[in-house]
Design an enzyme around this catalytic site. Structure first.
Site, PDB file in Angstrom:
ATOM      1  CG  ASP A  33      -1.966  -0.871   1.317  1.00  0.00           C
ATOM      2  OD1 ASP A  33      -2.362  -1.312   0.244  1.00  0.00           O
ATOM      3  OD2 ASP A  33      -2.484  -1.133   2.426  1.00  0.00           O
ATOM      4  CE  LYS A  55      -8.056   4.407   0.347  1.00  0.00           C
ATOM      5  NZ  LYS A  55      -8.671   5.149   1.442  1.00  0.00           N
ATOM      6  CG  MET A 169      -8.741   6.835   7.478  1.00  0.00           C
ATOM      7  SD  MET A 169      -9.627   5.403   6.901  1.00  0.00           S
ATOM      8  CE  MET A 169     -10.002   4.589   8.436  1.00  0.00           C
TER       9      MET A 169
END
Ligand code: SAH
Length: 240
Positions: A33, A55, A169
């Site tokens: 990741d 991402k 987040m």
């Protein structure tokens, strides 16, 4: 072949566990990741395959169901597969979903926990997340809403705990979080901080109060990855 889910830690190459390093060194393929520090890949053999699935600008390079299917496919090809995930694999990283899928497809796996940013970033910023004089609990909360849904956080319950609150987040929802806390009765002068790139060489912190944190973070131009810490222990920043 077995799949190893490894917690890569918060981004400092020294915060990988020894078990994680050993598993990486044996891998035929590493699926990793954005939050897993690139330099950790140096522990893998030079000929090991490296597959990035993180991402990019908020979009999954690979959707979660495809990551799940990829892990099963690689294991079935007889490859010793490492799934390297930021922080700890089971804390908000969808590690549980990956393991469910592996189990459902009969692929053996092992989880090697990692150092979570939720604890390491505050520590590197000088915040002990608990301290007997200030609180008796710490709560780790996601401030990410599922697509199309609003934040689902019981702010009254969190404020009632009197504990330290760590939001992951939460950067885009920062103002919703701080407004939610004060609306639920938290005093606006409660110490609070945002920590960007925690436990890395590029770490930055914005120290403020819950009432003013959103403005202060906006002024400082804080970027992801970042987390929010709220609680009296934040007053210890700079004292230890
Ligand atoms: N499993 C990870 C968390 C995944 S959720 C862990 O245990 O750390 C991703 C969120 O973690 C980011 O949005 C951010 O809030 C936080 N995060 C991850 N690494 C970070 C870091 N180095 N500094 C600050 N926050 C970080």
């Amino acid at each position: 072949m077995k799949v190893y889910l490894i917690g890569a830690g918060p981004g400092d190459a020294g915060l990988l566990t020894l078990k994680g390093r050993d598993a990486l060194a044996c891998a035929d393929v590493v699926v990793y990741d954005a939050l897993a520090n690139d330099s950790l890949l140096g522990h893998a053999r030079p000929d090991a395959e490296r597959i990035y699935v993180g991402k990019v600008a908020g979009n999954h390079a690979l959707p979660q169901h495809e990551i799940n299917a990829l892990l099963v496919r690689l294991a079935r090809q007889g490859k010793r597969t490492v799934r390297l995930k930021g922080g700890d694999c089971y804390l908000f990283g969808r590690g549980g979903e990956e393991c469910e899928y592996l189990k459902a497809h009969g692929v053996p796996f092992r989880v090697l926990p990692g150092v979570t940013s939720a604890l390491a970033a505050p520590a590197f910023a000088g915040i002990p997340v608990t301290h007997r004089d200030f609180c008796s609990s710490v709560h780790i909360v996601t401030a990410h809403a599922r697509a199309g849904k609003s934040l689902c956080i019981d702010f009254e319950a969190l404020v009632r705990t009197g504990g330290t609150l760590v939001f992951l987040m939460g950067l885009t929802a920062l103002r919703q979080v701080t407004d939610g806390l004060t609306a639920a009765g938290m005093p606006p002068d409660m110490p609070a901080a945002v920590i960007e790139n925690g436990a890395r060489g590029t770490q930055r912190k914005v120290v403020s109060t819950v009432g003013e944190l959103a403005d202060a973070a906006e002024k400082a131009g804080v970027h992801s990855p970042a987390l929010i810490v709220v609680g009296r222990v934040c007053a210890l920043i700079g004292t230890l």
